[in-house]
Design a protein around this motif. Sequence first.
Motif, short mmCIF file in Angstrom:
data_model
loop_
_atom_site.label_atom_id
_atom_site.label_comp_id
_atom_site.label_asym_id
_atom_site.label_seq_id
_atom_site.Cartn_x
_atom_site.Cartn_y
_atom_site.Cartn_z
N ILE A 26 -52.76 -2.98 24.78
CA ILE A 26 -51.42 -3.68 25.16
C ILE A 26 -51.92 -4.85 26.80
O ILE A 26 -51.20 -5.51 27.34
N MET A 27 -52.11 -3.58 27.60
CA MET A 27 -52.58 -4.22 28.73
C MET A 27 -53.51 -5.86 29.50
O MET A 27 -53.09 -6.25 29.56
N VAL A 28 -54.23 -5.65 27.60
CA VAL A 28 -54.82 -6.35 28.06
C VAL A 28 -53.94 -7.68 27.62
O VAL A 28 -54.08 -8.84 27.79
N GLY A 29 -53.44 -7.57 26.69
CA GLY A 29 -52.42 -8.37 26.10
C GLY A 29 -51.59 -9.24 27.47
O GLY A 29 -50.91 -10.72 27.42
N ALA A 30 -51.29 -7.79 27.66
CA ALA A 30 -50.15 -8.51 29.29
C ALA A 30 -50.30 -9.09 29.84
O ALA A 30 -50.15 -9.89 30.83
N LEU A 31 -51.93 -8.98 30.44
CA LEU A 31 -52.56 -9.64 31.43
C LEU A 31 -52.92 -11.28 30.76
O LEU A 31 -53.02 -12.13 31.46
N LEU A 32 -53.12 -11.39 29.29
CA LEU A 32 -53.26 -12.71 28.72
C LEU A 32 -51.86 -13.52 29.19
O LEU A 32 -52.01 -14.50 28.88
N LEU A 33 -50.47 -12.51 28.80
CA LEU A 33 -49.45 -13.47 28.91
C LEU A 33 -49.28 -13.83 30.21
O LEU A 33 -48.31 -14.74 29.66
#
Length: 463
Positions: A26-33
Amino acid sequence: MSKLARRQAPALRPAGLIVAGFILVIMVGALLLTLPMSSADGTGTGLVTALFTATSATCVTGLIVVDTATHWSTFGEIVILALIQIGGLGVMSLAALLGLLVMRRVGLRTQMAARAETKSVEFGDGRRVILRVIGTSLVVEAVIAAVLTVRFAVGYGQGLVHSAYLGVFHAISAFNNAGFALYSDNLVGFVGDPWIILPISAGLVIGGIGFPVIFELRRAFRRVRGRAAHPDRKTPARPWFSLHVRMTLIVYGALAVIGVVVLTASEWRNPGTLGPLGFSDKLLAGLFSGLSPRTAGFNSIDVAAMHPSSLLVTDVLMFIGGGSAGTAGGIKVTTFAILGYVILSEIRGEPTVHAMRRRISPEVQRQAVTVALLGVGAVMLVALALMYLTDFRLDAILIETVSAFATVGLSTGITPSIPAAGQLLLAALMLLGRLGPITLASALALRERVRRFERPEERPIVG
């Protein structure tokens, strides 16, 4: 660190690995978004919006605070799609597969985590289980994507590449019960198109009944085919299906029929939903509206225009959810069935609980009660908080909170208007609903406590 210290250090349990894995994704996805290249206008996205979207995608929920079709760029949509696939398959299953491909072996701890994530009812080679889960997922998604691609290309004049992209996105979203769509009105524009609605419905049902059910059905099919090919061969008599599979199929099917019939009848003359549609389109929309709360999150009619009674039925269907070890959420149909058998046995005055000629252990009964009550408590607490934070009606808030806990994604459209604090509460509820109350509680527990003595028994008055 000395050998003694290493021996005494508590190992991270499989549930802890799952929680840590989901949070990391989730954290990695949030940073990418949050990156400018993830948004359609190239200006970037706020952290709360990105975090909410990443949580919703990884937990295969489908609640959104920005329009998926217009806010995100192609890169952002691909990030969301990857999060859906990772969340659906399970972080630990993917980690085990990566270890298998790279090191040609899988550690015992990772295998245990993968089994905990997929809740496999078999005891065998963890690598084989993981590969079967992933292989089954990819095959089903590929078939649905192929049908949708042809329909988008032939029926709607889309280019082949874009049709394939639409087909793959919606197939993965359907099988993983995510509910994300690349159209601003979700699937309302396809309300009367069976070539879009039926494949997506098939995907959400197959993904929602759970992998143990799929595996047992496949074994039963092979047994039938083997007996047909060798009618003279004697095979030992054994039950066709386990109690879990029978309970899942019967309860899932019964609730699906009830949901379709009740929602279709309730909305039949509603001018905001089924009223303006033709007879066949009403039946198709009613079918989809009854199946989607099991926890797909797609909608082909306006949820905000549904009658309050229909919203309440939808709440119940969402809270119960689908099958265990699948992509569906909720407390699961087996939990619901076990609670029903517990009540039935108590009414009959029986000392033990039996279901379909099998005895249900007290441990399973306690787990069912714990999951259901923790789910009710979590939904009520977040709903109460949203009532203080917003001015929305109770039925709209209840749809929102149950949808988040059950990882459904259905909404009356109030999600973007909820304050940031409320959105973070919903994100936490989505994570809790995806991992399961017992899994999350065991992951956060520091250690297991062993009761070394029992207190004197006493019976308080109940009721």
